[in-house]
Design a protein around this motif. Structure first.
Motif, PDB file in Angstrom:
ATOM      1  N   ASN A  41       0.829  -1.216   0.000  1.00  0.00           N
ATOM      2  CA  ASN A  41       0.000   0.000   0.000  1.00  0.00           C
ATOM      3  C   ASN A  41       0.860   1.261   0.000  1.00  0.00           C
ATOM      4  OD1 ASN A  41      -2.361  -1.523   0.063  1.00  0.00           O
ATOM      5  ND2 ASN A  41      -2.351  -1.625   2.313  1.00  0.00           N
ATOM      6  N   GLY A  42       1.914   1.235  -0.781  1.00  0.00           N
ATOM      7  CA  GLY A  42       2.770   2.406  -0.921  1.00  0.00           C
ATOM      8  C   GLY A  42       3.756   2.598   0.198  1.00  0.00           C
ATOM      9  N   LYS A  43       3.774   1.688   1.178  1.00  0.00           N
ATOM     10  CA  LYS A  43       4.695   1.809   2.296  1.00  0.00           C
ATOM     11  C   LYS A  43       5.621   0.599   2.336  1.00  0.00           C
ATOM     12  CE  LYS A  43       1.449   4.418   5.170  1.00  0.00           C
ATOM     13  NZ  LYS A  43       0.748   4.461   6.476  1.00  0.00           N
ATOM     14  N   LEU A  44       6.865   0.846   2.707  1.00  0.00           N
ATOM     15  CA  LEU A  44       7.857  -0.219   2.806  1.00  0.00           C
ATOM     16  C   LEU A  44       7.701  -0.924   4.143  1.00  0.00           C
ATOM     17  CD1 LEU A  44      10.253  -1.523   1.336  1.00  0.00           C
ATOM     18  CD2 LEU A  44      11.763   0.042   2.576  1.00  0.00           C
ATOM     19  N   LYS A  45       7.368  -2.210   4.090  1.00  0.00           N
ATOM     20  CA  LYS A  45       7.162  -2.984   5.305  1.00  0.00           C
ATOM     21  C   LYS A  45       7.983  -4.266   5.266  1.00  0.00           C
ATOM     22  CE  LYS A  45       2.474  -1.365   6.284  1.00  0.00           C
ATOM     23  NZ  LYS A  45       1.079  -1.790   6.567  1.00  0.00           N
ATOM     24  N   THR A  46       8.222  -4.780   6.463  1.00  0.00           N
ATOM     25  CA  THR A  46       8.914  -6.068   6.591  1.00  0.00           C
ATOM     26  C   THR A  46       7.873  -7.179   6.657  1.00  0.00           C
ATOM     27  OG1 THR A  46      10.737  -5.050   7.793  1.00  0.00           O
ATOM     28  CG2 THR A  46      10.494  -7.448   7.980  1.00  0.00           C
ATOM     29  N   VAL A  47       7.975  -8.138   5.750  1.00  0.00           N
ATOM     30  CA  VAL A  47       7.028  -9.254   5.712  1.00  0.00           C
ATOM     31  C   VAL A  47       7.792 -10.554   5.905  1.00  0.00           C
ATOM     32  CG1 VAL A  47       5.398  -8.054   4.230  1.00  0.00           C
ATOM     33  CG2 VAL A  47       7.211  -9.424   3.196  1.00  0.00           C
ATOM     34  N   LYS A  48       7.071 -11.538   6.397  1.00  0.00           N
ATOM     35  CA  LYS A  48       7.659 -12.863   6.610  1.00  0.00           C
ATOM     36  C   LYS A  48       7.296 -13.785   5.444  1.00  0.00           C
ATOM     37  CE  LYS A  48       7.466 -12.614  11.655  1.00  0.00           C
ATOM     38  NZ  LYS A  48       6.945 -13.271  12.879  1.00  0.00           N
ATOM     39  N   ALA A  49       8.282 -14.441   4.889  1.00  0.00           N
ATOM     40  CA  ALA A  49       8.049 -15.378   3.776  1.00  0.00           C
ATOM     41  C   ALA A  49       8.764 -16.689   4.079  1.00  0.00           C
ATOM     42  CB  ALA A  49       8.559 -14.798   2.466  1.00  0.00           C
ATOM     43  N   THR A  50       8.053 -17.758   3.895  1.00  0.00           N
ATOM     44  CA  THR A  50       8.666 -19.068   4.133  1.00  0.00           C
ATOM     45  C   THR A  50       9.720 -19.335   3.071  1.00  0.00           C
ATOM     46  OG1 THR A  50       6.597 -19.874   5.042  1.00  0.00           O
ATOM     47  CG2 THR A  50       8.212 -21.529   4.391  1.00  0.00           C
ATOM     48  N   SER A  51      10.885 -19.785   3.500  1.00  0.00           N
ATOM     49  CA  SER A  51      11.971 -20.035   2.553  1.00  0.00           C
ATOM     50  C   SER A  51      11.655 -21.237   1.670  1.00  0.00           C
ATOM     51  CB  SER A  51      13.279 -20.292   3.310  1.00  0.00           C
ATOM     52  OG  SER A  51      13.142 -21.412   4.162  1.00  0.00           O
ATOM     53  N   GLY A  52      12.245 -21.318   0.476  1.00  0.00           N
ATOM     54  CA  GLY A  52      12.018 -22.416  -0.461  1.00  0.00           C
ATOM     55  C   GLY A  52      12.802 -23.661  -0.079  1.00  0.00           C
ATOM     56  N   PHE A  53      12.744 -24.658  -0.950  1.00  0.00           N
ATOM     57  CA  PHE A  53      13.450 -25.907  -0.694  1.00  0.00           C
ATOM     58  C   PHE A  53      14.941 -25.715  -0.939  1.00  0.00           C
ATOM     59  CE2 PHE A  53       9.187 -27.290  -2.110  1.00  0.00           C
ATOM     60  CZ  PHE A  53       8.785 -27.893  -0.930  1.00  0.00           C
ATOM     61  N   THR A  54      15.732 -26.324  -0.089  1.00  0.00           N
ATOM     62  CA  THR A  54      17.179 -26.228  -0.243  1.00  0.00           C
ATOM     63  C   THR A  54      17.682 -27.295  -1.200  1.00  0.00           C
ATOM     64  OG1 THR A  54      17.640 -27.730   1.585  1.00  0.00           O
ATOM     65  CG2 THR A  54      17.333 -25.394   2.133  1.00  0.00           C
ATOM     66  N   VAL A  55      18.940 -27.145  -1.627  1.00  0.00           N
ATOM     67  CA  VAL A  55      19.551 -28.125  -2.525  1.00  0.00           C
ATOM     68  C   VAL A  55      19.653 -29.490  -1.850  1.00  0.00           C
ATOM     69  CG1 VAL A  55      21.642 -28.708  -3.792  1.00  0.00           C
ATOM     70  CG2 VAL A  55      20.832 -26.350  -3.762  1.00  0.00           C
ATOM     71  N   VAL A  56      19.940 -29.487  -0.556  1.00  0.00           N
ATOM     72  CA  VAL A  56      20.041 -30.751   0.185  1.00  0.00           C
ATOM     73  C   VAL A  56      18.700 -31.473   0.198  1.00  0.00           C
ATOM     74  CG1 VAL A  56      20.495 -31.781   2.443  1.00  0.00           C
ATOM     75  CG2 VAL A  56      21.927 -29.905   1.608  1.00  0.00           C
ATOM     76  N   GLU A  57      17.627 -30.703   0.446  1.00  0.00           N
ATOM     77  CA  GLU A  57      16.298 -31.310   0.459  1.00  0.00           C
ATOM     78  C   GLU A  57      15.929 -31.866  -0.907  1.00  0.00           C
ATOM     79  OE1 GLU A  57      14.134 -28.628   3.933  1.00  0.00           O
ATOM     80  OE2 GLU A  57      14.074 -27.973   1.842  1.00  0.00           O
ATOM     81  N   LEU A  58      16.237 -31.120  -1.957  1.00  0.00           N
ATOM     82  CA  LEU A  58      15.957 -31.596  -3.311  1.00  0.00           C
ATOM     83  C   LEU A  58      16.745 -32.867  -3.624  1.00  0.00           C
ATOM     84  CD1 LEU A  58      15.904 -28.237  -5.300  1.00  0.00           C
ATOM     85  CD2 LEU A  58      13.973 -29.767  -4.926  1.00  0.00           C
ATOM     86  N   THR A  59      18.005 -32.899  -3.202  1.00  0.00           N
ATOM     87  CA  THR A  59      18.844 -34.075  -3.457  1.00  0.00           C
ATOM     88  C   THR A  59      18.310 -35.301  -2.734  1.00  0.00           C
ATOM     89  OG1 THR A  59      20.784 -32.649  -3.705  1.00  0.00           O
ATOM     90  CG2 THR A  59      21.177 -34.991  -3.321  1.00  0.00           C
ATOM     91  N   ILE A  60      17.950 -35.122  -1.463  1.00  0.00           N
ATOM     92  CA  ILE A  60      17.421 -36.246  -0.683  1.00  0.00           C
ATOM     93  C   ILE A  60      16.104 -36.736  -1.267  1.00  0.00           C
ATOM     94  CG2 ILE A  60      16.519 -36.929   1.573  1.00  0.00           C
ATOM     95  CD1 ILE A  60      18.525 -35.022   2.840  1.00  0.00           C
ATOM     96  N   ALA A  61      15.230 -35.794  -1.627  1.00  0.00           N
ATOM     97  CA  ALA A  61      13.931 -36.179  -2.186  1.00  0.00           C
ATOM     98  C   ALA A  61      14.098 -36.930  -3.499  1.00  0.00           C
ATOM     99  CB  ALA A  61      13.077 -34.934  -2.398  1.00  0.00           C
ATOM    100  N   THR A  62      15.008 -36.462  -4.340  1.00  0.00           N
ATOM    101  CA  THR A  62      15.252 -37.139  -5.617  1.00  0.00           C
ATOM    102  C   THR A  62      15.794 -38.545  -5.400  1.00  0.00           C
ATOM    103  OG1 THR A  62      15.730 -35.005  -6.661  1.00  0.00           O
ATOM    104  CG2 THR A  62      16.449 -36.981  -7.822  1.00  0.00           C
ATOM    105  N   ALA A  63      16.711 -38.686  -4.426  1.00  0.00           N
ATOM    106  CA  ALA A  63      17.287 -40.002  -4.136  1.00  0.00           C
ATOM    107  C   ALA A  63      16.225 -40.968  -3.618  1.00  0.00           C
ATOM    108  CB  ALA A  63      18.419 -39.860  -3.120  1.00  0.00           C
ATOM    109  N   VAL A  64      15.364 -40.476  -2.719  1.00  0.00           N
ATOM    110  CA  VAL A  64      14.299 -41.329  -2.183  1.00  0.00           C
ATOM    111  C   VAL A  64      13.326 -41.731  -3.286  1.00  0.00           C
ATOM    112  CG1 VAL A  64      12.328 -41.392  -0.610  1.00  0.00           C
ATOM    113  CG2 VAL A  64      14.485 -40.380   0.137  1.00  0.00           C
ATOM    114  N   PHE A  65      12.969 -40.774  -4.128  1.00  0.00           N
ATOM    115  CA  PHE A  65      12.038 -41.052  -5.224  1.00  0.00           C
ATOM    116  C   PHE A  65      12.632 -42.071  -6.197  1.00  0.00           C
ATOM    117  CE2 PHE A  65       9.441 -39.831  -8.975  1.00  0.00           C
ATOM    118  CZ  PHE A  65       8.190 -39.967  -8.379  1.00  0.00           C
ATOM    119  N   ALA A  66      13.931 -41.934  -6.499  1.00  0.00           N
ATOM    120  CA  ALA A  66      14.599 -42.882  -7.393  1.00  0.00           C
ATOM    121  C   ALA A  66      14.654 -44.277  -6.775  1.00  0.00           C
ATOM    122  CB  ALA A  66      16.007 -42.394  -7.715  1.00  0.00           C
TER     123      ALA A  66
END
Length: 257
Positions: A41-66
């Motif tokens: 709304n035209g004002k600079l504010k600090t917002v909280k955003a959940t961080s995305g998936f890390t490379v480690v998480e992607l690697t583990i998920a891919t290994a488990v899926f494989a």
């Protein structure tokens, strides 16, 4: 009145990532948040955003899926191997049983029996049950795509015309095969066909009582052990034993019944 039907969505790697993230959150405590400056709304504010998936998480998920896919593939191949082994066993047993049944019926109604002897050219053998003649090549694999009635056959059954006697289908004085029928299936071979008089306790022949032994093997030479002898077996050391089968049938037949 209509009812809504729920559709079950397939489990994907995306769901796996969220599951792993949830497990990590439970194990490590509260999930970290990312504090970012955004204009609201035209004002600079600090917002909280959940961080995305890390490379480690992607690697583990891919290994488990494989790993899951690999386990599924191995299970599928194992089921297929068992299925084809069952088909091979069933077909071989059915053919051996049909041959035994046909021979038994011919023996029972045969006025005379002539046991196996070599054909005129010595390449095969034949026997006669009345006017029914069986000509066979022991250990010869049947290839229905390359089959003839001279040498490339397994077990042929035909009827002798008139009162010609039990003559060989090949060689001097031969009586040619008369519309013969191949009794073996594709890739099958006759390993044994023995017709012998039954013996009494003293070792003498029992009148009109015959012992019949039939053995049929299925498979190429490379999946069989000793494919050119009577005691042929499947090679148990191979991974392709599902394409091999050996079946023996034995009975005692009384002629004249």
């Amino acid at each position: 009145m209509s009812s809504k039907q729920k559709t079950i969505k397939p489990f994907t790697i995306h769901h796996l990532l969220f599951t792993l993230r949830l497990l990590f959150t439970v194990y490590h405590g509260k999930q970290k948040t990312d504090h970012r400056k955004r204009t609201v709304n035209g004002k600079l504010k600090t917002v909280k955003a959940t961080s995305g998936f890390t490379v480690v998480e992607l690697t583990i998920a891919t290994a488990v899926f494989a790993a899951v896919l690999l386990v599924g593939l191995v299970s599928f191949l194992g089921v297929g191997k068992v299925y084809y082994k069952g088909v091979s066993l069933t077909q071989t047993q059915a053919v051996a049983q049909q041959i035994l049944t046909q021979l038994t019926a011919d023996i029972q109604f045969a006025p005379t029996i002539v046991t196996a002897k070599a054909t005129g050219d010595g390449s095969s053998q034949f026997l006669c049950l009345g006017n029914i003649r069986y000509t066979f090549n022991l250990y010869q694999k049947v290839d229905l795509a390359d089959h003839d009635n001279q040498s490339k056959f397994g077990l042929l059954r035909d009827s002798l015309p008139g009162s010609t006697g039990c003559n060989s289908p090949f060689g001097d004085g031969a009586v040619s095969l008369n519309n013969p029928t191949e009794l073996l299936g594709n890739k099958m071979r006759l390993a044994k066909l023995n017709l012998t008089p039954a013996k009494d306790a003293a070792g003498g022949n029992v009148t009109d009582l015959w012992n019949l032994d039939v053995k049929v093997a299925y498979g190429d030479d490379d999946v069989l052990t000793n494919p050119g002898v009577e005691n042929v077996t499947c090679d148990a050391n191979l991974t392709s034993t599902q394409f091999c089968s050996v079946n023996s049938q034995t009975t005692t037949v009384s002629r004249g019944l």
